[in-house]
Design a protein around this motif. Sequence first.
Motif, PDB file in Angstrom:
ATOM      1  N   MET A   1       0.817  -1.199   0.000  1.00 14.00           N
ATOM      2  CA  MET A   1       0.000   0.000   0.000  1.00 14.00           C
ATOM      3  C   MET A   1       0.864   1.269   0.000  1.00 14.00           C
ATOM      4  O   MET A   1       0.660   2.167  -0.803  1.00 14.00           O
ATOM      5  N   VAL A   2       1.834   1.347   0.937  1.00 12.58           N
ATOM      6  CA  VAL A   2       2.719   2.513   1.028  1.00 12.58           C
ATOM      7  C   VAL A   2       3.542   2.657  -0.244  1.00 12.58           C
ATOM      8  O   VAL A   2       3.721   3.768  -0.758  1.00 12.58           O
ATOM      9  N   VAL A   3       4.024   1.525  -0.757  1.00 11.11           N
ATOM     10  CA  VAL A   3       4.820   1.558  -1.983  1.00 11.11           C
ATOM     11  C   VAL A   3       3.973   2.053  -3.152  1.00 11.11           C
ATOM     12  O   VAL A   3       4.422   2.855  -3.975  1.00 11.11           O
ATOM     13  N   GLY A   4       2.723   1.622  -3.214  1.00  9.57           N
ATOM     14  CA  GLY A   4       1.820   2.058  -4.280  1.00  9.57           C
ATOM     15  C   GLY A   4       1.580   3.556  -4.247  1.00  9.57           C
ATOM     16  O   GLY A   4       1.609   4.230  -5.274  1.00  9.57           O
ATOM     17  N   VAL A   5       1.346   4.079  -3.034  1.00  8.19           N
ATOM     18  CA  VAL A   5       1.146   5.524  -2.879  1.00  8.19           C
ATOM     19  C   VAL A   5       2.413   6.285  -3.274  1.00  8.19           C
ATOM     20  O   VAL A   5       2.363   7.294  -3.972  1.00  8.19           O
ATOM     21  N   ALA A   6       3.562   5.784  -2.832  1.00 11.84           N
ATOM     22  CA  ALA A   6       4.842   6.424  -3.158  1.00 11.84           C
ATOM     23  C   ALA A   6       5.078   6.441  -4.667  1.00 11.84           C
ATOM     24  O   ALA A   6       5.592   7.416  -5.215  1.00 11.84           O
ATOM     25  N   LEU A   7       4.703   5.356  -5.343  1.00  8.72           N
ATOM     26  CA  LEU A   7       4.890   5.285  -6.795  1.00  8.72           C
ATOM     27  C   LEU A   7       4.029   6.304  -7.537  1.00  8.72           C
ATOM     28  O   LEU A   7       4.351   6.710  -8.652  1.00  8.72           O
ATOM     29  N   VAL A   8       2.937   6.725  -6.924  1.00  5.02           N
ATOM     30  CA  VAL A   8       2.087   7.741  -7.539  1.00  5.02           C
ATOM     31  C   VAL A   8       2.522   9.145  -7.111  1.00  5.02           C
ATOM     32  O   VAL A   8       2.668  10.045  -7.937  1.00  5.02           O
TER      33      VAL A   8
END
Length: 202
Positions: A1-8
Motif C-alpha cells: 500500500m505505502v509503496v503504491g502511494v509512493a509510486l504515484v
Amino acid sequence: MVVGVALVVVPVYLVVLVGYGASPRTTDVGYAPEQPVPYSHALHVGQLGLDCRYCHNTVEVAAKAAIPPTQTCMNCHARVRATSPKLISVRESYATGMPIPWVRVHDLPDYVYFDHSAHVRRGVGCVSCHGRVDTMEVVRQVEPLSMGWCLDCHRNPEPHLRPPELVTSMDWVPPEKPEVYGRRLREQLGVRPSTDCWTCHR
C-alpha cells in the motif's frame, strides 16, 4: 500500500517541482511583472544616481536583498512629487502602515538557497545578474537564473569580479581584460566559489 502511494506521489511531486523550477516566473529572460507603483529605475538609479543599497539595504549583510519599506520612498516623496497621482499607493501605504505589495522579479524557487551578501562582499557586481537596471523603466529579468547559468559563473567567476566597493556601479569597466583583472581580484579576495550541490540546495 505505502509503496503504491509512493509510486504515484513521488513522480507527481517531481513533475510539479521541475515544472515550477522551469516556469517563466523563475527562468524566463524578459519576465517583467507589473508593479503596484510605477517605479522607474532609469530615473532613480540612472538619472538621480541612487545607490542600489539605499533601497535594498540588506544586500551586503543578508541572504535576501530587502524590498524597501514605504518609509524609504517617503524619505524623498514627503517633499518631492508629494501629490503625484502615481504615488497614491505609496501615500496610502504610509498612512495605513500596510506594505506595498511589490512583485519580486528575480524570484528563485524555494529549494534554491542564494546569499546576496556572499556575492556582493566578494565583488560580484549587481549588473552581472540583474543587468543595467539603471536604464530600465520596468525592471525585467535579463539572465535565466538557471542552475547551469549559476554553475558557469562559479566555475569561471573572473569576468564578474570587481572591487567590492564598486559592486553597485552599473557602468564600471575593468582597467584591463576582465579575465586578467578578475584573476588578480580572485586571489586578493580569496574567492573560491563552490560547485557542490549542498551550496545551493540545503
